[in-house]
Design a protein around this motif. Structure first.
Motif, PDB file in Angstrom:
ATOM      1  N   LEU A 186     -12.413  31.704  -0.123  1.00  0.00           N
ATOM      2  CA  LEU A 186     -10.966  31.483  -0.078  1.00  0.00           C
ATOM      3  C   LEU A 186     -10.640  30.029  -0.400  1.00  0.00           C
ATOM      4  O   LEU A 186      -9.687  29.743  -1.139  1.00  0.00           O
ATOM      5  N   SER A 187     -11.435  29.113   0.132  1.00  0.00           N
ATOM      6  CA  SER A 187     -11.212  27.695  -0.147  1.00  0.00           C
ATOM      7  C   SER A 187     -11.390  27.400  -1.642  1.00  0.00           C
ATOM      8  O   SER A 187     -10.586  26.670  -2.245  1.00  0.00           O
ATOM      9  N   PHE A 188     -12.425  27.973  -2.242  1.00  0.00           N
ATOM     10  CA  PHE A 188     -12.662  27.801  -3.682  1.00  0.00           C
ATOM     11  C   PHE A 188     -11.479  28.366  -4.477  1.00  0.00           C
ATOM     12  O   PHE A 188     -11.012  27.754  -5.444  1.00  0.00           O
ATOM     13  N   HIS A 189     -10.991  29.506  -4.069  1.00  0.00           N
ATOM     14  CA  HIS A 189      -9.871  30.136  -4.776  1.00  0.00           C
ATOM     15  C   HIS A 189      -8.609  29.271  -4.707  1.00  0.00           C
ATOM     16  O   HIS A 189      -7.956  29.018  -5.729  1.00  0.00           O
ATOM     17  N   LEU A 190      -8.285  28.809  -3.498  1.00  0.00           N
ATOM     18  CA  LEU A 190      -7.041  28.069  -3.316  1.00  0.00           C
ATOM     19  C   LEU A 190      -7.073  26.686  -3.959  1.00  0.00           C
ATOM     20  O   LEU A 190      -6.083  26.241  -4.554  1.00  0.00           O
ATOM     21  N   HIS A 191      -8.217  25.996  -3.847  1.00  0.00           N
ATOM     22  CA  HIS A 191      -8.289  24.605  -4.291  1.00  0.00           C
ATOM     23  C   HIS A 191      -8.741  24.438  -5.739  1.00  0.00           C
ATOM     24  O   HIS A 191      -8.451  23.399  -6.355  1.00  0.00           O
ATOM     25  N   ASP A 192      -9.466  25.413  -6.278  1.00  0.00           N
ATOM     26  CA  ASP A 192     -10.052  25.236  -7.610  1.00  0.00           C
ATOM     27  C   ASP A 192      -9.560  26.261  -8.632  1.00  0.00           C
ATOM     28  O   ASP A 192      -9.139  25.894  -9.731  1.00  0.00           O
ATOM     29  N   VAL A 193      -9.615  27.540  -8.263  1.00  0.00           N
ATOM     30  CA  VAL A 193      -9.268  28.585  -9.230  1.00  0.00           C
ATOM     31  C   VAL A 193      -7.761  28.677  -9.448  1.00  0.00           C
ATOM     32  O   VAL A 193      -7.297  28.681 -10.596  1.00  0.00           O
ATOM     33  N   ARG A 194      -7.000  28.738  -8.373  1.00  0.00           N
ATOM     34  CA  ARG A 194      -5.550  28.907  -8.527  1.00  0.00           C
ATOM     35  C   ARG A 194      -4.905  27.758  -9.312  1.00  0.00           C
ATOM     36  O   ARG A 194      -4.082  28.018 -10.211  1.00  0.00           O
TER      37      ARG A 194
END
Length: 409
Positions: A190-198
């Motif tokens: 979730l952290s990767f998604h919010l901070h990097d992917v999105r």
């Protein structure tokens, strides 16, 4: 390959030997699973259209309504996706779009090492591989250093028990363990998604780039599907390259003749050395396939039929040491071996067939750029590297590989 032209000969130079793993017989059936160590037979299985991906827990993961990531897909959907992304990993594209980036960041990391005099190579190589892979994928709208830490936390999370690995009668304790591990893996994801992917998706919706995320947006992938693909490319492009850089450094610091040969060579010569190190110690140790129809393979001159519905376990360390293919002393370190036509110097370290790693050229160029600069320094190993194992792919992780600079040299 004569022993006189081999810089590291005379004994087994392989660093990775998975506990209990055998290099022979060429083919055997154990408890209904076909174990294949013969290179030609393994290649036939991987190139056959009568198989589906069975590794990486694909048979135990339910994707539901989501489009399966490229690692899991098969058939025409897989071929279409591979054709669409091939341009991002082509050797000319890598040289044109990423080589300058690799050189600049490699110089920065080596300068930091010079200043400090000591470095944990697994951390340095992770930072380097994350920056390079992020450019190809399109994860360029966040802090690289923090992204590397987020990905490391995610990939260090234990694999959650699946229905296939859980005991027939699950205890209350085992169910809580499944929940604990699953939750632990979701938090860094979730952290990767919010901070990097999105942030990367948002930027590319406004202004598309020449990268994988832009292609996925154009192809209609959802945000969650894009995140899953980014995790897939993260594992393939960041984690594996990190381990290879560690292994190559370890081998060349232990063998002065090999290091000298590498540093004295031109690009083609250097790549031969790197491919031979990778042949000897492939990052991914096993590949799994499920047959959808009978497959005929030839082993030692005899035809063998693998029935439909069979699980086939392909031993990459075994295929890469097949003396019928690589010649005498298959566990020596001999760059430039005489190999059969259409067999690459790394043999099957990047796989083969429909799922062959698309980033093979990127990985070798990337490692070469950093290793040239690193190995020209007066460095030595301050610790004895250790090997840990990823049970999912029987792949290795090189750890405890601290380098120090000899300032008096």
């Amino acid at each position: 390959m004569s022993q006189s032209t081999c810089p590291v000969s005379g004994e087994n130079r392989r660093k990775t030997n998975y506990p209990g793993e055998k290099l022979e017989p060429a083919v055997e059936v154990v408890d209904g699973v076909w174990h294949v160590r013969d290179m030609a037979a393994a290649r036939e299985v991987l190139r056959s259209r009568n198989t589906t991906q069975a590794g990486f827990n694909v048979e135990t993961i339910n994707m539901g309504w989501l489009r399966p990531p490229i690692l899991f897909s098969d058939g025409e959907p897989h071929r279409t996706q591979r054709a669409a992304i091939a341009r991002y990993f082509a050797p000319k594209t890598v040289a044109r779009n990423y080589h300058e980036l690799m050189e600049g960041y490699a110089e920065q990391l080596v300068d930091e090492f010079r200043a400090s005099g000591s470095v944990d190579l697994s951390q340095l190589s992770l930072r380097y591989s994350v920056v390079v892979a992020a450019q190809v994928v399109g994860l360029t709208n966040s802090d690289y250093e923090k992204m590397a830490r987020r990905l490391e936390r995610f990939f260090d999370t234990p694999v959650a028990p699946t229905q296939a690995t859980r005991p027939a009668t699950a205890t209350l304790r085992s169910r809580f363990e499944t929940l604990r591990v699953s939750t632990a893996g979701q938090l860094p994801m979730l952290s990767f998604h919010l901070h990097d992917v999105r942030p990367a998706i948002k930027a590319r919706r406004k202004q598309p780039q020449s990268d994988v995320i832009s292609h996925l947006i154009e192809a209609g992938y959802s945000e969650l599907e894009i995140m899953i693909e980014c995790i897939t490319y993260g594992a393939a492009g960041m984690v594996t390259t990190r381990e290879f850089i560690g292994m190559a450094t370890w081998q060349m610091l232990e063998h002065d003749e090999l290091r000298a040969r590498y540093l004295a060579g031109d690009k083609a010569d250097r790549h031969l050395v790197l491919h031979e190190i990778l042949r000897l110690d492939p990052i991914v140790g096993h590949l799994l396939r499920r047959t959808t129809a009978p497959i005929d393979v030839v082993v030692d001159g005899e035809q063998v039929t693998i029935p439909a519905g069979s699980l086939v376990d392909l031993y990459i360390r075994g295929t890469n040491a097949d003396p019928k293919v690589v010649g005498e002393a298959p566990l020596d370190l001999c760059p430039g071996r005489e190999l059969p036509p259409r067999v690459g110097a790394e043999v099957m370290s990047f796989g083969d067939g429909a799922h062959k790693c698309p980033g093979n050229s990127l990985a070798i160029q990337e490692a070469d750029v950093l290793l040239q600069r690193l190995l020209r320094l007066p460095i030595r190993l301050a610790t004895r590297p250790t090997i840990a194992w990823d049970e999912l792919i029987k792949g290795y992780e090189v750890r405890n590989i601290r380098l120090v600079l000899d300032r008096d040299a």
